[in-house]
Write a protein that holds these residues in place. Structure first.
Motif, PDB file in Angstrom:
ATOM      1  N   THR A   1       5.661  -9.469   5.062  1.00  0.00           N
ATOM      2  CA  THR A   1       5.452  -8.968   3.379  1.00  0.00           C
ATOM      3  C   THR A   1       5.757  -9.652   2.347  1.00  0.00           C
ATOM      4  O   THR A   1       6.385  -9.818   2.221  1.00  0.00           O
ATOM      5  CB  THR A   1       6.017  -7.529   3.881  1.00  0.00           C
ATOM      6  OG1 THR A   1       6.085  -7.269   5.280  1.00  0.00           O
ATOM      7  CG2 THR A   1       6.179  -6.814   2.545  1.00  0.00           C
ATOM      8  N   GLU A   2       4.420  -9.718   1.013  1.00  0.00           N
ATOM      9  CA  GLU A   2       4.580  -9.878   0.059  1.00  0.00           C
ATOM     10  C   GLU A   2       4.494  -8.510  -0.872  1.00  0.00           C
ATOM     11  O   GLU A   2       4.161  -7.553  -0.902  1.00  0.00           O
ATOM     12  CB  GLU A   2       3.300 -10.257  -0.299  1.00  0.00           C
ATOM     13  CG  GLU A   2       3.070 -12.069   0.477  1.00  0.00           C
ATOM     14  CD  GLU A   2       2.050 -11.907   0.058  1.00  0.00           C
ATOM     15  OE1 GLU A   2       1.177 -12.180  -1.100  1.00  0.00           O
ATOM     16  OE2 GLU A   2       1.136 -13.037   0.897  1.00  0.00           O
ATOM     17  N   ILE A   3       5.828  -8.829  -1.348  1.00  0.00           N
ATOM     18  CA  ILE A   3       5.883  -7.713  -2.697  1.00  0.00           C
ATOM     19  C   ILE A   3       6.092  -8.313  -4.201  1.00  0.00           C
ATOM     20  O   ILE A   3       6.830  -9.497  -4.052  1.00  0.00           O
ATOM     21  CB  ILE A   3       7.507  -6.725  -2.715  1.00  0.00           C
ATOM     22  CG1 ILE A   3       7.091  -5.946  -1.108  1.00  0.00           C
ATOM     23  CG2 ILE A   3       7.093  -6.457  -3.838  1.00  0.00           C
ATOM     24  CD1 ILE A   3       8.286  -6.022  -0.805  1.00  0.00           C
TER      25      ILE A   3
ATOM     26  N   PHE B   1      -1.021  -2.114  -0.984  1.00  0.00           N
ATOM     27  CA  PHE B   1      -1.002  -0.864  -1.489  1.00  0.00           C
ATOM     28  C   PHE B   1      -0.612  -1.173  -3.111  1.00  0.00           C
ATOM     29  O   PHE B   1       0.210  -1.894  -3.032  1.00  0.00           O
ATOM     30  CB  PHE B   1       0.083  -0.548  -0.682  1.00  0.00           C
ATOM     31  CG  PHE B   1      -0.220   0.096   0.978  1.00  0.00           C
ATOM     32  CD1 PHE B   1      -1.074   1.193   0.970  1.00  0.00           C
ATOM     33  CD2 PHE B   1       0.367  -1.126   2.012  1.00  0.00           C
ATOM     34  CE1 PHE B   1      -1.577   1.765   2.295  1.00  0.00           C
ATOM     35  CE2 PHE B   1      -0.847  -0.435   2.982  1.00  0.00           C
ATOM     36  CZ  PHE B   1      -1.075   0.399   3.811  1.00  0.00           C
ATOM     37  N   GLU B   2      -0.935  -0.006  -3.766  1.00  0.00           N
ATOM     38  CA  GLU B   2       0.118  -0.587  -5.420  1.00  0.00           C
ATOM     39  C   GLU B   2       0.938   1.027  -5.839  1.00  0.00           C
ATOM     40  O   GLU B   2      -0.177   1.801  -5.668  1.00  0.00           O
ATOM     41  CB  GLU B   2      -0.661  -0.686  -6.190  1.00  0.00           C
ATOM     42  CG  GLU B   2      -1.297  -2.211  -5.658  1.00  0.00           C
ATOM     43  CD  GLU B   2      -2.512  -1.870  -7.176  1.00  0.00           C
ATOM     44  OE1 GLU B   2      -3.133  -1.758  -8.011  1.00  0.00           O
ATOM     45  OE2 GLU B   2      -3.080  -3.543  -6.688  1.00  0.00           O
ATOM     46  N   PHE B   3       1.872   1.171  -5.333  1.00  0.00           N
ATOM     47  CA  PHE B   3       3.153   1.825  -6.186  1.00  0.00           C
ATOM     48  C   PHE B   3       2.921   1.715  -7.477  1.00  0.00           C
ATOM     49  O   PHE B   3       3.219   0.795  -8.242  1.00  0.00           O
ATOM     50  CB  PHE B   3       4.224   2.002  -5.698  1.00  0.00           C
ATOM     51  CG  PHE B   3       4.139   2.423  -4.040  1.00  0.00           C
ATOM     52  CD1 PHE B   3       4.140   3.400  -3.995  1.00  0.00           C
ATOM     53  CD2 PHE B   3       3.900   0.810  -2.613  1.00  0.00           C
ATOM     54  CE1 PHE B   3       4.469   3.912  -2.623  1.00  0.00           C
ATOM     55  CE2 PHE B   3       4.425   1.256  -2.151  1.00  0.00           C
ATOM     56  CZ  PHE B   3       4.464   3.350  -1.515  1.00  0.00           C
ATOM     57  N   LEU B   4       2.570   3.022  -7.923  1.00  0.00           N
ATOM     58  CA  LEU B   4       3.676   2.653  -9.543  1.00  0.00           C
ATOM     59  C   LEU B   4       3.894   4.083 -10.461  1.00  0.00           C
ATOM     60  O   LEU B   4       3.454   5.031  -9.740  1.00  0.00           O
ATOM     61  CB  LEU B   4       1.759   3.115 -10.717  1.00  0.00           C
ATOM     62  CG  LEU B   4       2.643   3.378 -12.290  1.00  0.00           C
ATOM     63  CD1 LEU B   4       2.331   1.780 -12.958  1.00  0.00           C
ATOM     64  CD2 LEU B   4       0.462   4.001 -12.928  1.00  0.00           C
ATOM     65  N   GLU B   5       5.393   3.904 -10.953  1.00  0.00           N
ATOM     66  CA  GLU B   5       6.417   4.209 -11.360  1.00  0.00           C
ATOM     67  C   GLU B   5       6.400   4.629 -12.406  1.00  0.00           C
ATOM     68  O   GLU B   5       6.234   3.189 -13.136  1.00  0.00           O
ATOM     69  CB  GLU B   5       7.886   3.550 -10.672  1.00  0.00           C
ATOM     70  CG  GLU B   5       8.072   3.830  -9.055  1.00  0.00           C
ATOM     71  CD  GLU B   5       8.822   2.411  -8.406  1.00  0.00           C
ATOM     72  OE1 GLU B   5      10.012   2.625  -8.812  1.00  0.00           O
ATOM     73  OE2 GLU B   5       8.465   1.170  -8.409  1.00  0.00           O
TER      74      GLU B   5
ATOM     75  N   ILE C   1       4.853  -1.841 -11.907  1.00  0.00           N
ATOM     76  CA  ILE C   1       4.276  -1.928 -10.816  1.00  0.00           C
ATOM     77  C   ILE C   1       4.535  -2.170  -9.118  1.00  0.00           C
ATOM     78  O   ILE C   1       5.245  -3.587  -9.828  1.00  0.00           O
ATOM     79  CB  ILE C   1       2.627  -1.984 -11.478  1.00  0.00           C
ATOM     80  CG1 ILE C   1       1.838  -2.011 -10.023  1.00  0.00           C
ATOM     81  CG2 ILE C   1       2.995  -3.748 -11.622  1.00  0.00           C
ATOM     82  CD1 ILE C   1       0.087  -2.154 -11.103  1.00  0.00           C
ATOM     83  N   THR C   2       3.955  -2.192  -8.252  1.00  0.00           N
ATOM     84  CA  THR C   2       4.421  -2.889  -7.378  1.00  0.00           C
ATOM     85  C   THR C   2       3.498  -2.380  -6.157  1.00  0.00           C
ATOM     86  O   THR C   2       2.824  -1.887  -6.088  1.00  0.00           O
ATOM     87  CB  THR C   2       5.652  -1.931  -6.201  1.00  0.00           C
ATOM     88  OG1 THR C   2       6.404  -1.859  -7.405  1.00  0.00           O
ATOM     89  CG2 THR C   2       6.439  -2.491  -5.171  1.00  0.00           C
ATOM     90  N   LYS C   3       3.172  -4.302  -5.973  1.00  0.00           N
ATOM     91  CA  LYS C   3       1.467  -4.576  -5.008  1.00  0.00           C
ATOM     92  C   LYS C   3       2.519  -4.911  -3.754  1.00  0.00           C
ATOM     93  O   LYS C   3       2.987  -6.207  -3.717  1.00  0.00           O
ATOM     94  CB  LYS C   3       1.180  -5.463  -6.051  1.00  0.00           C
ATOM     95  CG  LYS C   3       0.320  -4.662  -6.851  1.00  0.00           C
ATOM     96  CD  LYS C   3       0.165  -6.248  -7.436  1.00  0.00           C
ATOM     97  CE  LYS C   3      -0.870  -5.441  -8.673  1.00  0.00           C
ATOM     98  NZ  LYS C   3      -1.819  -6.182  -9.826  1.00  0.00           N
ATOM     99  N   ILE C   4       1.932  -4.696  -2.853  1.00  0.00           N
ATOM    100  CA  ILE C   4       2.546  -4.990  -1.369  1.00  0.00           C
ATOM    101  C   ILE C   4       1.674  -5.396  -0.416  1.00  0.00           C
ATOM    102  O   ILE C   4       0.582  -4.644  -0.368  1.00  0.00           O
ATOM    103  CB  ILE C   4       3.264  -3.514  -0.929  1.00  0.00           C
ATOM    104  CG1 ILE C   4       4.338  -3.002  -1.346  1.00  0.00           C
ATOM    105  CG2 ILE C   4       3.859  -3.968   1.208  1.00  0.00           C
ATOM    106  CD1 ILE C   4       5.476  -1.899  -0.596  1.00  0.00           C
ATOM    107  N   ARG C   5       1.556  -6.235  -0.413  1.00  0.00           N
ATOM    108  CA  ARG C   5       0.559  -6.868   0.914  1.00  0.00           C
ATOM    109  C   ARG C   5       1.171  -7.344   2.060  1.00  0.00           C
ATOM    110  O   ARG C   5       1.672  -7.659   2.350  1.00  0.00           O
ATOM    111  CB  ARG C   5      -0.006  -8.222   0.779  1.00  0.00           C
ATOM    112  CG  ARG C   5      -1.303  -8.997   1.402  1.00  0.00           C
ATOM    113  CD  ARG C   5      -1.521 -10.307   0.276  1.00  0.00           C
ATOM    114  NE  ARG C   5      -3.141 -10.527   1.715  1.00  0.00           N
ATOM    115  CZ  ARG C   5      -2.859 -11.412   2.044  1.00  0.00           C
ATOM    116  NH1 ARG C   5      -2.407 -12.493   0.846  1.00  0.00           N
ATOM    117  NH2 ARG C   5      -3.663 -11.821   2.893  1.00  0.00           N
ATOM    118  N   PHE C   6       0.848  -6.493   3.488  1.00  0.00           N
ATOM    119  CA  PHE C   6       1.394  -6.430   4.551  1.00  0.00           C
ATOM    120  C   PHE C   6      -0.474  -7.715   5.533  1.00  0.00           C
ATOM    121  O   PHE C   6      -1.293  -7.037   5.313  1.00  0.00           O
ATOM    122  CB  PHE C   6       1.352  -5.968   5.938  1.00  0.00           C
ATOM    123  CG  PHE C   6       1.904  -4.634   4.803  1.00  0.00           C
ATOM    124  CD1 PHE C   6       3.714  -4.970   4.783  1.00  0.00           C
ATOM    125  CD2 PHE C   6       1.734  -3.537   4.394  1.00  0.00           C
ATOM    126  CE1 PHE C   6       4.440  -3.964   4.392  1.00  0.00           C
ATOM    127  CE2 PHE C   6       2.573  -2.393   3.642  1.00  0.00           C
ATOM    128  CZ  PHE C   6       4.258  -2.820   4.091  1.00  0.00           C
TER     129      PHE C   6
END
Length: 113
Positions: free
Chosen positions: A25-27, A91-95, A104-109
């Protein structure tokens, strides 16, 4: 997208996250203010890589948690203003943490299927 649609996407993401357990997992997270979003040179970036062991929701503090060996990462559920899926298993979360402060949190599985 309405907040209800965003909430549904978030729920769906966490209802299906178990399929990524055991995956690399890359964050990548970036902190910025409104005035910096147009210039990526001014965003503060951090990158973490780990194997996802588990995830959960922490009621105290309203946080979504991701855990790996010697790695722990949280996203504030109440501060999420959007969730995008820019690609397969990405996936990209924006808080929003203040009037002008965002993360911004970009998650790559690295999912094999």
């Amino acid at each position: 997208m309405t907040s209800e649609e965003t909430n549904q996407k978030i729920i769906q993401f966490f209802e299906n996250i178990e399929k990524y357990y055991g995956c690399k997992t890359e964050i990548t997270e970036g902190l910025y203010s409104n005035s910096e979003i147009d210039n990526h040179d001014f965003i503060t970036w951090n990158l973490s890589e780990f194997t996802l062991i588990r995830s959960a929701y922490r009621n105290n503090g309203e946080r979504f948690m991701f855990e790996g060996e010697k790695m722990y990462f949280e996203i504030s559920a109440k501060n999420i203003i959007s969730l995008e899926e820019p690609g397969r298993n990405k996936f990209e979360f924006l808080e929003q943490y203040g009037e002008t402060v965002f993360r911004i949190t970009k998650i790559r599985f690295h999912y094999k299927y």
